[in-house]
Structure formats: C-alpha cells, structure tokens
Design a protein around this motif. Sequence first.
Motif, short mmCIF file in Angstrom:
data_model
loop_
_atom_site.label_atom_id
_atom_site.label_comp_id
_atom_site.label_asym_id
_atom_site.label_seq_id
_atom_site.Cartn_x
_atom_site.Cartn_y
_atom_site.Cartn_z
N VAL A 122 0.69 -1.23 0.03
CA VAL A 122 -0.15 -0.02 0.12
C VAL A 122 1.01 1.28 0.21
O VAL A 122 1.92 1.44 0.96
N PRO A 123 0.88 2.05 -0.98
CA PRO A 123 1.45 3.28 -1.19
C PRO A 123 1.12 4.24 -0.04
O PRO A 123 0.02 4.45 0.44
N ASP A 124 2.20 4.95 0.60
CA ASP A 124 1.79 6.02 1.84
C ASP A 124 1.57 7.19 0.99
O ASP A 124 2.49 7.95 0.28
N ILE A 125 0.48 7.71 0.96
CA ILE A 125 0.07 9.00 0.39
C ILE A 125 -0.37 10.03 1.52
O ILE A 125 -1.13 9.85 2.28
N ALA A 126 0.29 11.15 1.37
CA ALA A 126 0.10 12.13 2.47
C ALA A 126 -1.16 12.76 2.02
O ALA A 126 -1.17 13.61 1.08
N THR A 127 -2.20 12.63 2.91
CA THR A 127 -3.49 13.38 2.87
C THR A 127 -3.28 14.96 2.87
O THR A 127 -3.97 15.66 2.15
N LYS A 128 -2.35 15.46 3.48
CA LYS A 128 -1.90 17.17 3.30
C LYS A 128 -1.72 17.56 1.69
O LYS A 128 -2.02 18.76 1.49
N ASP A 129 -1.24 16.57 0.99
CA ASP A 129 -1.19 16.86 -0.36
C ASP A 129 -2.61 17.00 -1.42
O ASP A 129 -2.51 17.44 -2.38
N HIS A 130 -3.28 16.67 -0.66
CA HIS A 130 -4.86 16.68 -1.18
C HIS A 130 -5.99 17.29 -0.50
O HIS A 130 -6.93 17.14 -1.21
N PHE A 131 -5.80 17.73 0.59
CA PHE A 131 -6.60 18.32 1.38
C PHE A 131 -6.14 19.87 1.83
O PHE A 131 -5.17 19.78 2.13
N SER A 132 -7.10 20.80 1.84
CA SER A 132 -6.47 22.02 2.34
C SER A 132 -8.00 22.71 2.74
O SER A 132 -9.11 22.56 2.48
N GLU A 133 -7.71 23.75 3.69
CA GLU A 133 -8.72 24.55 4.33
C GLU A 133 -9.16 25.57 3.37
O GLU A 133 -8.22 26.34 3.03
#
Length: 188
Positions: free
Chosen positions: A173-184
Amino acid sequence: MKEALKVLHNRVSTSRMTQEEPDQETLDQVWRAAMRAADHAMLRPWRFMVIRGDARRRLGGLFAEAVRGEQPDASPALLEKTAGKALRAPVIVVAICSPKPHPKVPVFEQELSTGAAVQNMLNAAYAVNLGAIWRTGSMTDAATVRSGLGLEADERIIGFLYLGYSDGPRRPVPDIATKDHFSEWPGQ
C-alpha cells in the motif's frame, strides 16, 4: 469499526488473478455492498451483469470486434490480446448505469452513484480476501460492446469489475500524504 477502516486504508487493486472462481456466498457479500452506495432518492440507478465461464470468451469476442471496427487492419496478435482481456479473472461484473427520470437527480449524479456501488464492491472484495480491479477504457463506450451486451440507448457502462483470487502477494500500500490533497478554505 476498526476492521472497516483497515479495509478502507489498505485496499489495493489486483491485476493478476487465478482462474479459480469464488463461491456464490462470497460473491453475494460483494453484491450486497453495492446496494449500500450513496444513492440520492434511492433510485438504484444501476444494474450489474455478471460474466463468468465461457461467457467471458464471448465478451472477449466483443472486445476484439470493437477493435476490428476501429482498426480494420488490426493484427491477429492485437485482436487475440484484446480478446484475452476478458479472461484475466474468473468473474467480471459489468457495472451499468441505468438512469431513472427524476426532477432532482441528474444523470451525472446517477452515474456517480453507480461508481460508488463499484467502489463498495472493490472494498468488499478486499474484505472477503478476493482480488479485484476496476477497468474502464474504450470498451466502456464501444458500440459493439454496448450492443452485444444489450444496453439501452440511455445506459452507460461505468466499468468492468474483475474479481477472483490474487495470483501472488498483494502490492504494498503506497503511503499517500493526505496533506497533499486536502486544504482548508479560508472563507471570509
């Protein structure tokens, strides 16, 4: 609850499967998951065509015929390879959006709902230890395939869900950083 999150966090697609067909009880668990997809107005705007056994060869024939229609000079090797795509797994589910007229639920939302049903089946397949992969591509829109499968004019193939037992270990399973896809959103 933790088991559900484990499935959601670890599911990966499986491109290589054995030819052993899963038993119907296991497949029924996968089918039931489709019925829990997000579905505005509870229209159930989908239908699923299950293809297994020799029917896969007929589907492969439709795939090859579609390529031959687009490329009259296609090589026999290409046609054979294309037909063989229907033999990659012992069970194929053709996910079809069959839209229902509704004043508040447009067709695109019904197509998304059908896609959500496919995603639920992918997750359920992982949960019951089946390999699965969702394929799309030119065959979803090919007139030969649509006609051969008996689709109505307003129906659309959302994809082909290949199901079976994994042939080998699952991919990591690749480790995908959620911070790269979510913003406020700053709002005001």
